[in-house]
Design a protein around this motif. Structure first.
Motif, short mmCIF file in Angstrom:
data_model
loop_
_atom_site.label_atom_id
_atom_site.label_comp_id
_atom_site.label_asym_id
_atom_site.label_seq_id
_atom_site.Cartn_x
_atom_site.Cartn_y
_atom_site.Cartn_z
N LYS A 93 79.73 -22.46 41.92
CA LYS A 93 78.73 -21.40 41.69
C LYS A 93 77.43 -21.63 42.48
O LYS A 93 76.45 -20.93 42.24
N GLU A 94 77.43 -22.57 43.40
CA GLU A 94 76.23 -22.82 44.20
C GLU A 94 76.11 -21.75 45.29
O GLU A 94 77.08 -21.45 45.98
N GLU A 95 74.91 -21.23 45.45
CA GLU A 95 74.73 -20.10 46.36
C GLU A 95 74.71 -20.49 47.84
O GLU A 95 74.78 -19.61 48.71
N ASN A 143 79.03 -12.36 37.12
CA ASN A 143 77.96 -12.72 38.07
C ASN A 143 76.60 -12.89 37.40
O ASN A 143 75.59 -12.32 37.80
N ASP A 189 74.91 -15.48 37.69
CA ASP A 189 74.11 -16.31 38.60
C ASP A 189 73.61 -15.53 39.81
O ASP A 189 72.99 -16.12 40.70
N LEU A 220 75.13 -14.28 42.40
CA LEU A 220 75.66 -14.75 43.67
C LEU A 220 75.89 -13.57 44.62
O LEU A 220 76.08 -12.43 44.18
N HIS A 267 80.12 -15.01 48.13
CA HIS A 267 80.39 -16.15 47.24
C HIS A 267 81.25 -15.75 46.05
O HIS A 267 82.12 -16.51 45.62
N ARG A 268 81.06 -14.54 45.56
CA ARG A 268 81.91 -14.08 44.44
C ARG A 268 83.36 -13.94 44.91
O ARG A 268 84.29 -14.38 44.21
#
Length: 691
Positions: free
Chosen positions: A539-541, A585, A587, A589, A593-594
């Motif tokens: 989950k890191e952008e 989502n 976070d 993103l 990334h998703r």
């Protein structure tokens, strides 16, 4: 023409003088009078007490002839001396030797190359003679100095220059052989002698190295070539010298090498320095290898403020020395090597950080970029050396080094690391974290532990999975790669390289064994820690494609190496939770990334379904992938990680057939005997002491 005396005066002269005079012909071109030389030799052997006087008289005549430039008579005198030396072996020869050496010294001091070579040849013959009793007072200081000077001859004529240099090298070789055979052999190893001998040999070795660098590798030399080539002769002499070195005098022979390389600035480029230390490492006795390594480390410390390229040159020399020593005895220097290298890694990062922070914008554009790249050369050289050294250690030592390096990695919020980062700043700290993890990656490469708890003990795993090492995509990549090195005990990682939908996992021929009790215990204790790291890492952008590939490989390796039925259920729960996080989502993103998370989940569920071989589960996964291929290819790794992939504007309106459904998975696994109650409980990362 020699001086003649009348018959009556001649009869009054001592017999030994008459015998000596008779060996000299009227015309020196006629050479030594052999019949009279035989008489002189017989007399010397029969009356050895007269040898001293014979030697003194010959020396007197030779000195006079040298001054008068009567080279022919000088040649005859030296030939006579050589024959007497070879014929006489008694205690009385000692005073004669003094006269002989005095005459050799006279020749070496003369300015005529022919006489210098003549004196050298006589000395070499003398050096090969084994005397019956040792000489306790004789010293060869003059000969060391003179032969060393001849090695540096700068005569204007190339042939003469080469001839004198060869004579100087052969003379040094003779001194070494003579003094090593004597009882007082320790004198040759004194620093004042080694400081002359070693640089003289290196000076001549360096000349051929410069030629070789231009014309490529030379053909294998013949024996004649070795005698006629100063560089090859010097190298052979250097090897012989080092081969005779013992524990007490090894350092005296090695330290002048550093002085020579420093004085002539031969660390950058360092081809000759590397060649020198290869010669050293292959010539010395194997049990002394660690002495040389310690000397290199000490020199690296002494030159720590030099330019990056000089430091890199020294480190590359260390690498070559370690590579050779690793085949034999490295000795007690293992920890010292790593400690010194890590200290210099920190210093390099510190220099790099100061350059970036201290330079103004204008000067940075001119200078800092080159300094920055030079420091990276140092850092890469250190990491390469650490990796090579570590990979050649036995497993028990390698595990200690792994813990040692991990203990140096700065982890915020703890005081466990032992590396001083007070001068680095945030940028420098991040850089040292990356460098240390790269070092750790090199050391762990090829490491095989029977149980995972041996490879990943808590004292190692906890700092490795620290949040401090998740703040940057490159740090996360290195952490995962280190974990892969330690988890992959059956060499399956290469088969899993790249994130993709594998049509038939059986084609990969995955190697695996039944999960042992220790590995099961490890997962019960540390499984949640691993799941959380993977979940948060997805989950890191700032993730890039490589991050998703490594995360996929992590899931696959856990499945292969550590997964029983309970772990399989946990991994599927984790995958579904990742899918849900991409859809919801929370976070914020980006769409890339998703979709990257969705593709990762698809690739892993396709892999795990085939690994556990539950037909209904495989069918559900295959059906979803088939629909995605037609309707939402951006949910598959082959498409989302391709350049210019079309991304959807949102995920909310997608058909549920595009998603992997918990109820369908639970139904399929339950029918095959899996305990699926926990599948209905959504995965939530558990907080540990680290987070």
């Amino acid at each position: 023409m020699p001086t003649r005396v009348c018959c009556c005066c001649s009869a009054l002269r001592p017999r030994y003088k008459r015998l000596v005079d008779n060996i000299f012909p009227e015309d020196p071109k006629d050479g030594l009078v052999k019949a009279d030389m035989e008489k002189l030799t017989f007399y010397a052997v029969s009356a050895p007490e007269k040898l001293d006087r014979i030697g003194s008289y010959l020396a007197e005549r030779l000195s006079r002839d040298v001054v008068r430039h009567r080279s022919g008579y000088v040649l005859i005198a030296m030939e006579a001396l050589d024959q007497l030396l070879m014929a006489c072996h008694s205690q009385s020869i000692k005073p004669f030797v003094e006269s002989f050496l005095h005459m050799v010294a006279k020749l070496l001091e003369s300015g005529e190359p022919k006489l210098q070579v003549l004196g050298t040849n006589s000395f070499v013959k003398f050096a090969n003679i084994e005397e019956d009793t040792p000489s306790y007072h004789r010293r060869y200081d003059f000969f060391v100095s003179r032969f060393s000077a001849m090695c540096h001859s700068c005569d204007s004529d190339p042939e003469t220059r080469t001839e004198i240099r060869i004579a100087g090298i052969r003379g040094i070789q003779g001194v070494v052989r003579k003094t090593v055979n004597d009882e007082l052999r320790a004198t040759i190893w004194e620093p004042q002698h080694m400081d002359k001998i070693v640089p003289s040999l290196l000076f001549n070795m360096q000349k051929i190295e410069e030629v070789d660098s231009r014309i490529g590798p030379p053909p294998s030399p013949s024996a004649a070539d070795k005698e006629e080539n100063p560089a090859m002769l010097a190298e052979n002499c250097f090897r012989e010298l080092l081969g005779r070195a013992t524990f007490g005098n090894m350092n005296n022979a090695v330290r002048p090498v550093f002085a020579h390389l420093d004085h002539h600035r031969l660390w950058d480029p360092n081809e000759f320095a590397v060649h020198c230390f290869k010669v050293i490492m292959y010539s010395i006795q194997a049990q002394y290898s660690h002495h040389v390594i310690q000397e290199i480390l000490g020199h690296l410390d002494a030159r720590k403020k030099d330019s990056p390229r000089v430091r890199a040159g020294i480190i590359q020399v260390l690498l070559e020395a370690v590579a050779i020593a690793a085949k034999g005895s490295i000795g007690p220097t293992v920890l010292e090597v790593f400690n010194t290298l890590l200290k210099h890694l920190r210093l390099s990062v510190e220099f790099e950080a100061h350059d970036l922070q201290g330079e103004s914008i204008s000067s940075a554009n001119l200078n800092t970029n080159s300094k920055d790249s030079d420091e990276k050369i140092v850092q890469n050289a250190i990491i390469q050396t650490i990796g090579f050294f570590g990979s050649n250690l036995p497993d028990y030592q390698r595990s200690e080094i792994m813990m040692f390096i991990m203990g140096k990695v700065p982890v915020f919020g703890t005081s466990t690391h032992t590396l001083d980062i007070s001068q680095l700043g945030d940028l420098g700290t991040r850089r040292i974290q990356i460098m240390l993890l790269r070092s750790l990656l090199m050391v762990t490469s090829g490491y095989k532990a029977k149980t995972i708890v041996t490879a990943l003990p808590g004292s190692f795993l906890d700092p490795l999975l620290s949040p401090s090492l998740m703040e940057d995509y490159e740090l996360r990549q290195l952490v995962l790669e280190v974990m892969h090195n330690l988890m992959d005990r059956h060499d399956n990682r290469a088969k899993l390289r790249g994130i993709r939908i594998i049509p038939d996992v059986a084609d990969l021929k995955i190697k695996r064994e039944k999960i042992c009790r220790q590995d099961t215990s490890f997962m019960k204790k540390n499984g949640q820690q691993l799941y959380r790291h993977i979940y948060l890492g997805c989950k890191e952008e700032d993730n890039v494609q490589k991050n998703y590939e490594l995360l996929y490989t992590s899931l696959a390796l856990i499945t292969i190496e550590l997964a029983n039925e309970e772990v399989v259920i946990d991994l599927i729960r984790l995958a579904i939770a990742l899918q849900d996080s991409a859809i919801i989502n929370e976070d914020n993103l980006s769409m890339f990334h998703r979709c990257g998370i969705m593709a990762l989940v698809a690739a892993y569920l396709n892999f795990v379904s085939q690994m556990i071989a539950v037909p209904a589960f495989c069918q559900h996964v295959s059906k979803v992938i088939e629909i995605r291929t037609m309707e939402a290819p951006y949910f598959l790794p082959e498409h989302i990680f391709r350049d210019k992939c079309m991304l959807p504007k949102s995920l909310e309106k997608h058909d549920k057939n595009l998603y992997f459904l918990t109820n369908k998975i639970a139904e399929s696994l339950g029918g095959s005997g899996y305990s699926v109650e926990r599948l209905s409980v959504p995965y939530v990362p558990q907080v540990t002491d680290l987070y």
